[in-house]
Design an enzyme around this catalytic site. Structure first.
Site, PDB file in Angstrom:
ATOM      1  CD  GLN A  78      -3.210   0.830   2.074  1.00 16.54           C
ATOM      2  OE1 GLN A  78      -3.278  -0.213   2.832  1.00 16.54           O
ATOM      3  NE2 GLN A  78      -3.886   1.789   2.042  1.00 16.54           N
ATOM      4  CG  PHE A  79       1.617   3.751  -3.642  1.00 17.71           C
ATOM      5  CD1 PHE A  79       1.598   4.959  -4.021  1.00 17.71           C
ATOM      6  CD2 PHE A  79       0.430   2.824  -4.234  1.00 17.71           C
ATOM      7  CE1 PHE A  79       0.719   5.795  -4.550  1.00 17.71           C
ATOM      8  CE2 PHE A  79      -0.479   3.568  -5.196  1.00 17.71           C
ATOM      9  CZ  PHE A  79      -0.581   4.887  -5.579  1.00 17.71           C
ATOM     10  CB  THR A  80      -1.985   5.155  -0.310  1.00 21.38           C
ATOM     11  OG1 THR A  80      -2.656   4.030   0.310  1.00 21.38           O
ATOM     12  CG2 THR A  80      -2.387   5.277  -1.801  1.00 21.38           C
TER      13      THR A  80
END
Length: 162
Positions: A78-80
């Protein structure tokens, strides 16, 4: 490196309606690598998560680890987690790792957790995923390990080689 760790009674991740990873009791780990992360951060994070004493003992105290309760880990990239919302209304993801390197670290993290005797399931890197969790407690922790490399403090630092 950042991780949102949730104690779960069950968790599942699906891609295009197909279950790709599923666990019973354990931890759901939302995982993100920064531009400056490497193997040291992977090992630190894997050791920290494997050893977290956030499961209840007979007295109801959070005193047991994944190994103690026979739990598993569901890891979801989850790069966010590196979304910076301090300016404007649209998040900046400048601090998130480049996809190729972030995927390498994601895979290394899964292997590092598994090498500690913890069963690991996972989502699909860069896929649109549906994550279903039954957060137990709820217990949710945020873990962060800053890398030895220095992160840019401002967007303008990147433009100036900084």
């Amino acid at each position: 490196m950042r991780a949102v760790v949730q104690r779960v009674s069950s968790a599942r991740v699906s891609v295009d309606g197909e279950t790709r990873g599923e666990i019973g009791g354990g931890l759901c780990v939302l995982f993100a690598a920064s531009r400056t992360d490497g193997e040291a951060e992977v090992e630190w994070m894997a050791e920290k998560i494997a050893g977290l004493r956030i499961f209840e003992d007979d007295q109801g105290k959070m005193n047991l680890s994944l190994a103690d309760v026979g739990g598993a880990v569901l890891v979801v990239s989850q790069f966010t987690l590196y979304g910076d919302c301090r300016r404007g209304r649209r998040p900046s993801f400048i601090a998130a790792g480049e996809p190729e390197e972030a995927n390498r670290l994601y895979e290394a993290f899964k292997k590092a957790v598994a090498s500690r005797g913890i069963p690991v399931e996972s989502g699909v890197f860069q896929a649109h995923m549906l994550v279903e969790i039954a957060n137990d407690g709820p217990v949710t922790l945020i873990l962060e390990k800053e890398s030895a490399g220095e992160m840019p403090r401002r967007l303008s630092d990147l433009d100036n080689g900084g």
